[in-house]
Write a protein that holds these residues in place. Structure first.
Motif, mmCIF file in Angstrom:
data_model
loop_
_atom_site.group_PDB
_atom_site.id
_atom_site.type_symbol
_atom_site.label_atom_id
_atom_site.label_comp_id
_atom_site.label_asym_id
_atom_site.label_seq_id
_atom_site.Cartn_x
_atom_site.Cartn_y
_atom_site.Cartn_z
ATOM 1 N N ILE A 106 -4.532 -1.895 3.449
ATOM 2 C CA ILE A 106 -5.300 -1.267 2.070
ATOM 3 C C ILE A 106 -4.222 -0.415 1.919
ATOM 4 C CG2 ILE A 106 -6.840 1.144 2.269
ATOM 5 C CD1 ILE A 106 -8.630 -0.920 4.331
ATOM 6 N N VAL A 107 -3.131 0.245 3.019
ATOM 7 C CA VAL A 107 -2.549 1.442 2.535
ATOM 8 C C VAL A 107 -1.780 1.015 1.627
ATOM 9 C CG1 VAL A 107 -0.480 2.851 3.304
ATOM 10 C CG2 VAL A 107 -2.545 3.053 4.881
ATOM 11 N N LEU A 108 -1.277 -0.620 1.712
ATOM 12 C CA LEU A 108 -0.220 -0.934 0.478
ATOM 13 C C LEU A 108 -0.617 -1.124 -0.616
ATOM 14 C CD1 LEU A 108 1.115 -4.936 1.159
ATOM 15 C CD2 LEU A 108 0.981 -3.643 -0.619
ATOM 16 N N ALA A 109 -2.014 -2.081 -0.640
ATOM 17 C CA ALA A 109 -2.725 -1.079 -2.520
ATOM 18 C C ALA A 109 -3.197 0.461 -3.004
ATOM 19 C CB ALA A 109 -3.969 -1.800 -1.996
ATOM 20 N N LEU A 110 -3.101 1.100 -1.702
ATOM 21 C CA LEU A 110 -3.884 2.481 -2.901
ATOM 22 C C LEU A 110 -2.368 3.303 -2.636
ATOM 23 C CD1 LEU A 110 -6.026 3.712 0.154
ATOM 24 C CD2 LEU A 110 -6.541 2.730 -2.220
ATOM 25 N N THR A 111 -1.350 2.385 -2.004
ATOM 26 C CA THR A 111 -0.255 3.558 -2.423
ATOM 27 C C THR A 111 0.961 3.243 -3.587
ATOM 28 O OG1 THR A 111 0.690 3.982 -0.100
ATOM 29 C CG2 THR A 111 2.630 3.505 -1.269
ATOM 30 N N SER A 112 0.849 1.560 -3.991
ATOM 31 C CA SER A 112 0.677 1.580 -4.964
ATOM 32 C C SER A 112 -0.048 1.305 -6.283
ATOM 33 C CB SER A 112 0.770 -0.303 -5.192
ATOM 34 O OG SER A 112 1.091 -0.861 -3.940
ATOM 35 N N ILE A 113 -1.106 2.150 -6.030
ATOM 36 C CA ILE A 113 -1.383 2.346 -7.890
ATOM 37 C C ILE A 113 -1.422 4.124 -7.677
ATOM 38 C CG2 ILE A 113 -4.347 2.518 -7.973
ATOM 39 C CD1 ILE A 113 -5.531 0.380 -6.064
ATOM 40 N N LEU A 114 -1.878 4.899 -6.637
ATOM 41 C CA LEU A 114 -1.475 6.040 -6.749
ATOM 42 C C LEU A 114 -0.015 6.501 -7.570
ATOM 43 C CD1 LEU A 114 -3.038 7.215 -3.440
ATOM 44 C CD2 LEU A 114 -3.677 7.574 -5.426
ATOM 45 N N ILE A 115 1.174 5.307 -6.939
ATOM 46 C CA ILE A 115 2.528 5.464 -7.252
ATOM 47 C C ILE A 115 2.351 5.461 -9.098
ATOM 48 C CG2 ILE A 115 4.650 4.709 -7.607
ATOM 49 C CD1 ILE A 115 4.802 4.592 -4.538
ATOM 50 N N GLY A 123 4.500 -0.111 -11.337
ATOM 51 C CA GLY A 123 4.095 -0.442 -10.915
ATOM 52 C C GLY A 123 4.905 -1.714 -10.290
ATOM 53 N N GLN A 124 5.667 -2.264 -10.844
ATOM 54 C CA GLN A 124 6.669 -2.493 -9.746
ATOM 55 C C GLN A 124 7.166 -1.304 -8.429
ATOM 56 O OE1 GLN A 124 9.766 -3.934 -12.835
ATOM 57 N NE2 GLN A 124 8.458 -5.684 -12.937
ATOM 58 N N VAL A 125 7.951 -0.565 -8.992
ATOM 59 C CA VAL A 125 8.345 0.433 -7.887
ATOM 60 C C VAL A 125 6.889 0.708 -6.908
ATOM 61 C CG1 VAL A 125 9.166 2.619 -7.395
ATOM 62 C CG2 VAL A 125 10.109 1.393 -9.107
ATOM 63 N N GLY A 126 6.369 0.936 -7.495
ATOM 64 C CA GLY A 126 5.012 1.381 -6.194
ATOM 65 C C GLY A 126 4.243 0.501 -5.497
ATOM 66 N N ILE A 127 4.561 -0.962 -5.886
ATOM 67 C CA ILE A 127 4.406 -1.934 -4.702
ATOM 68 C C ILE A 127 5.625 -2.423 -3.882
ATOM 69 C CG2 ILE A 127 4.558 -5.021 -5.264
ATOM 70 C CD1 ILE A 127 2.547 -4.412 -7.728
ATOM 71 N N GLY A 128 6.737 -2.355 -4.342
ATOM 72 C CA GLY A 128 7.668 -1.870 -2.814
ATOM 73 C C GLY A 128 7.320 -0.909 -1.900
ATOM 74 N N ILE A 129 7.773 -0.220 -2.751
ATOM 75 C CA ILE A 129 7.324 1.041 -1.565
ATOM 76 C C ILE A 129 6.051 1.375 -0.809
ATOM 77 C CG2 ILE A 129 6.990 3.693 -1.482
ATOM 78 C CD1 ILE A 129 8.466 4.692 -4.411
ATOM 79 N N GLY A 130 4.951 0.828 -1.268
ATOM 80 C CA GLY A 130 3.826 0.132 -1.164
ATOM 81 C C GLY A 130 3.658 -0.451 0.553
ATOM 82 N N ALA A 131 4.889 -2.044 0.392
ATOM 83 C CA ALA A 131 5.044 -2.544 1.307
ATOM 84 C C ALA A 131 6.095 -2.560 2.354
ATOM 85 C CB ALA A 131 6.066 -3.834 0.433
ATOM 86 N N VAL A 132 6.929 -1.446 1.978
ATOM 87 C CA VAL A 132 7.992 -0.618 2.310
ATOM 88 C C VAL A 132 6.269 0.361 3.504
ATOM 89 C CG1 VAL A 132 9.630 0.896 3.668
ATOM 90 C CG2 VAL A 132 9.620 -0.390 1.844
ATOM 91 N N VAL A 133 5.555 1.025 2.949
ATOM 92 C CA VAL A 133 5.022 2.091 3.982
ATOM 93 C C VAL A 133 4.144 1.587 4.684
ATOM 94 C CG1 VAL A 133 2.969 3.995 3.346
ATOM 95 C CG2 VAL A 133 4.761 4.191 2.552
ATOM 96 N N SER A 134 3.918 0.077 4.399
ATOM 97 C CA SER A 134 2.450 -0.245 5.132
ATOM 98 C C SER A 134 3.266 -1.281 6.627
ATOM 99 C CB SER A 134 1.680 -1.375 4.251
ATOM 100 O OG SER A 134 3.164 -2.600 3.667
ATOM 101 N N LEU A 135 4.657 -1.914 6.269
ATOM 102 C CA LEU A 135 5.087 -2.336 7.099
ATOM 103 C C LEU A 135 4.936 -1.138 8.150
ATOM 104 C CD1 LEU A 135 6.954 -4.396 8.639
ATOM 105 C CD2 LEU A 135 8.714 -3.995 7.042
ATOM 106 N N ILE A 136 5.743 -0.041 7.756
ATOM 107 C CA ILE A 136 5.801 1.133 8.831
ATOM 108 C C ILE A 136 4.724 1.209 9.326
ATOM 109 C CG2 ILE A 136 6.781 3.346 8.894
ATOM 110 C CD1 ILE A 136 8.319 3.503 6.886
#
Length: 307
Positions: A106-115, A123-136
């Motif tokens: 959920i955090v991955l999706a929300l972070t990506s959309i917000l960015i 969107g590309q950077v958003g998905i990348g950052i979202g993936a890092v945040v969700s992993l942490i």
């Protein structure tokens, strides 16, 4: 800002390349894999393309893609033996986390959309950052040690195997088709069979063609440029349809083809690999009836909403 975006994308692609390079190393260490050399070459070449694609010659990247294709053709790419997941540990972890297990996704999706929506990063950077945040977040929730994170990450990457490169190749195929004028050629051929002017016929032809072409190419984005130029514009939009409605529903019609094609690796092939399903067509068989129903609905929606 564009320089910042390119810099962030370079870092994200380099991280992906690093994961693939490690997958190559782990493959070489897998003595049970009879084609570990070919599989390792696949991962190393893919790592180079992702990490250094902007700095190496296009002909070099193309040559490596051809080698990857040859390796796949001669079945020199296999998953091999992956680290096993302890069922007891998994059950205990699931019981302890409960519904929290869904938080990283959920955090991955929300972070990506917000960015993507509220920053100029896209969107590309958003998905990348979202993936890092969700992993942490996942590491924090599970309190997993670094060794476990590494092992599970490699298990996930290596279990994908050769199908992981299909989305990139299929996306480029749409660009090639458009550049070669496939859309114009298709339009000329269809115009001799189906006369323009009938709204329902034009809509049905466009939606069905989007689904069929997506089935062939495995990617609705690749099909959209070709089929919209060949059918959508002359047979639907030029007859007075709203371009926004036509484009949106046309893309959704293409996704109906995505649901039933093995070429759509990220939708239909990867789940089979990740879930270790015995039936390679199991996902497609479940989705096929829904795809047909959705396509009929899309045709009706476009006919009544676009005109």
């Amino acid at each position: 800002m564009q320089n910042t975006i390119n810099f962030l994308l370079s870092i994200l692609y380099a991280l992906i390349g690093l994961c693939m390079a490690v997958a190559g190393i782990e493959t070489l260490r897998d003595k049970t894999n009879k084609v570990r050399i070919g599989t390792a070459v696949f991962w190393f070449f893919l790592a180079i393309i992702f990490a250094f694609g902007d700095w190496i010659l296009a002909v070099v990247s193309g040559a490596m893609v051809l080698v990857i294709g040859i390796l796949a053709l001669f079945k020199q790419i296999q998953v091999g033996t992956l680290p096993k997941l302890d069922p007891k540990t998994a059950q205990e972890g699931a019981k302890h986390l409960g519904a929290k297990v869904f938080l990283p996704s959920i955090v991955l999706a929300l972070t990506s959309i917000l960015i993507a929506q509220f920053t100029p990063l896209g969107g590309q950077v958003g998905i990348g950052i979202g993936a890092v945040v969700s992993l942490i977040l996942a590491i924090f929730l599970t309190k997993a040690p670094a060794k476990q994170v590494f092992k599970d990450s490699q298990r996930m990457v290596r279990s994908v195997g050769a199908p992981g490169v299909l989305p990139q190749l299929l996306a480029m195929l749409g660009v090639v088709f458009t550049t070669c004028g496939v859309g114009k050629l298709t339009a000329d051929m269809i115009s001799h069979v189906f006369p323009a002017g009938n709204h329902f016929l034009g809509v049905a032809l466009y939606c069905i063609a989007m689904a069929l072409f997506t089935y062939i190419m495995g990617n609705a984005f690749a099909a959209f440029a070709v089929i919209t130029a060949a059918i959508g514009i002359p047979f639907v939009i030029a007859q007075g349809a709203n371009p926004v409605v036509v484009a949106a529903i046309g893309m959704t019609s293409g996704y109906c083809g995505t649901l039933v094609t093995p070429m759509a690796a990220n939708f239909n092939t990867l789940p089979v690999a990740l879930l270790e399903m015995k039936d390679q067509m199991g996902v497609i068989k479940q989705q096929a009836p829904i795809a047909v129903i959705l396509l009929v609905v899309q045709i009706g929606l476009m006919y009544f909403l676009a005109f």
